[in-house]
Design a protein around this motif. Structure first.
Motif, PDB file in Angstrom:
ATOM      1  N   ARG A 160       0.839  -1.192   0.000  1.00 25.68           N
ATOM      2  CA  ARG A 160       0.000   0.000   0.000  1.00 25.68           C
ATOM      3  C   ARG A 160       0.871   1.238   0.000  1.00 25.68           C
ATOM      4  N   ASP A 202      -2.709   5.215   0.075  1.00 24.39           N
ATOM      5  CA  ASP A 202      -4.072   4.667  -0.047  1.00 24.39           C
ATOM      6  C   ASP A 202      -4.277   3.807  -1.285  1.00 24.39           C
ATOM      7  N   ARG A 255      -4.546  -0.298  -7.620  1.00 19.79           N
ATOM      8  CA  ARG A 255      -5.949  -0.067  -7.288  1.00 19.79           C
ATOM      9  C   ARG A 255      -6.045   1.313  -6.655  1.00 19.79           C
ATOM     10  N   GLY A 289      -7.089   4.711  -4.557  1.00 16.71           N
ATOM     11  CA  GLY A 289      -7.535   4.923  -3.193  1.00 16.71           C
ATOM     12  C   GLY A 289      -8.996   5.339  -3.161  1.00 16.71           C
ATOM     13  N   PRO A 290      -9.388   6.149  -2.187  1.00 18.53           N
ATOM     14  CA  PRO A 290     -10.791   6.546  -2.070  1.00 18.53           C
ATOM     15  C   PRO A 290     -11.275   7.311  -3.295  1.00 18.53           C
ATOM     16  N   TRP A 298     -13.558   7.162  -9.465  1.00 18.76           N
ATOM     17  CA  TRP A 298     -12.660   6.261  -8.731  1.00 18.76           C
ATOM     18  C   TRP A 298     -11.420   6.076  -9.591  1.00 18.76           C
ATOM     19  N   THR A 324     -19.642   5.796  -1.955  1.00 15.39           N
ATOM     20  CA  THR A 324     -19.061   4.456  -1.844  1.00 15.39           C
ATOM     21  C   THR A 324     -19.212   3.695  -3.157  1.00 15.39           C
ATOM     22  N   LEU A 363     -14.719  -5.486  -3.795  1.00 11.64           N
ATOM     23  CA  LEU A 363     -14.274  -4.092  -3.727  1.00 11.64           C
ATOM     24  C   LEU A 363     -15.302  -3.261  -2.979  1.00 11.64           C
ATOM     25  N   GLU A 364     -14.849  -2.483  -2.038  1.00 11.38           N
ATOM     26  CA  GLU A 364     -15.656  -1.435  -1.425  1.00 11.38           C
ATOM     27  C   GLU A 364     -14.727  -0.279  -1.092  1.00 11.38           C
ATOM     28  N   SER A 365     -14.958   0.860  -1.704  1.00 18.99           N
ATOM     29  CA  SER A 365     -14.094   2.021  -1.524  1.00 18.99           C
ATOM     30  C   SER A 365     -14.948   3.252  -1.268  1.00 18.99           C
ATOM     31  N   SER A 366     -14.719   3.903  -0.128  1.00 18.70           N
ATOM     32  CA  SER A 366     -15.540   5.047   0.274  1.00 18.70           C
ATOM     33  C   SER A 366     -14.695   6.293   0.442  1.00 18.70           C
TER      34      SER A 366
END
Length: 200
Positions: free
Chosen positions: A14, A17, A33, A35-36, A66, A161, A176-179
């Motif tokens: 990482r 983020d 991938r 970050g937020p 995103w 999100t 995947l879950e990115s908020s």
């Protein structure tokens, strides 16, 4: 002093983020991938977001993305060069590839200020990077207040999100879950200029 061992190509790491890992076949290629989520920005680099406030009704319009910004990707290239010294890479030779994502839904969620959120609207993403998603929603008085607090820098009031899966090379699909807390888009309460008052 012994040289630093090269990072195992199967290990993800990482950085700012972002998640990154080496392509198992190409020594110069690396998947990342983002970050937020971030706001889409206009030509002046301001977030594309307007909060309309009125006595007879309020509305929120925003566009989220995103993706990783150019500055973040440039920094990631430098970090890869540092971590994989034995490959004798340069920032120019590093090939960054976004993970392939299937975004099922993008949600606009209002918070109660204590960390609990309620989904109030969903949007489909564009289906490809930067996975843009547009929201245009009429607000209750309470929601309008929460949105205004978010634009003034108060956390846990409003967030975006992204949910779906990403296709990880050599592994398959992973959830995947990115908020992103919208308050983070407006440091030091800089969102005041995005609030418009509807005349009575």
């Amino acid at each position: 002093m012994p040289s630093r061992p090269e990072q195992d190509m199967n290990d993800e790491f990482r950085f700012q983020d972002m998640v990154c890992y080496a392509d198992p076949e190409d020594r110069t290629a690396f998947y990342y991938r983002p970050g937020p989520p971030m706001p889409e920005r206009d030509p002046s680099r301001r977030p594309v977001l307007i909060l309309w406030l009125g006595d007879t009704g309020s509305r929120l319009q925003l566009c989220a993305q995103w993706a990783a910004g150019e500055a973040e990707l440039a920094a990631l290239r430098m970090e890869i060069v540092r971590r994989f010294q034995n490959r004798r890479l340069t920032p120019v030779s590093v090939r960054l590839l976004p993970e392939l994502a299937d975004i099922d839904r993008v949600a606009l969620e209002f918070g109660d200020g204590s960390g609990a959120f309620t989904e109030v609207q969903t949007s489909r993403s564009s289906g490809y990077p930067p996975y843009s998603a547009l929201f245009n929603i009429a607000l209750t008085t309470e929601q309008a207040g929460q949105a205004a607090r978010a634009l003034n820098g108060t956390p846990d009031c409003l967030r975006v999100t992204y949910r779906g899966t990403v296709r990880r090379a050599g592994i398959g699909t992973v959830p995947l879950e990115s908020s992103a807390d919208v308050s983070a888009w407006f440091p030091a309460g800089s969102g005041q200029e995005h609030i418009r008052i509807i005349p009575s």
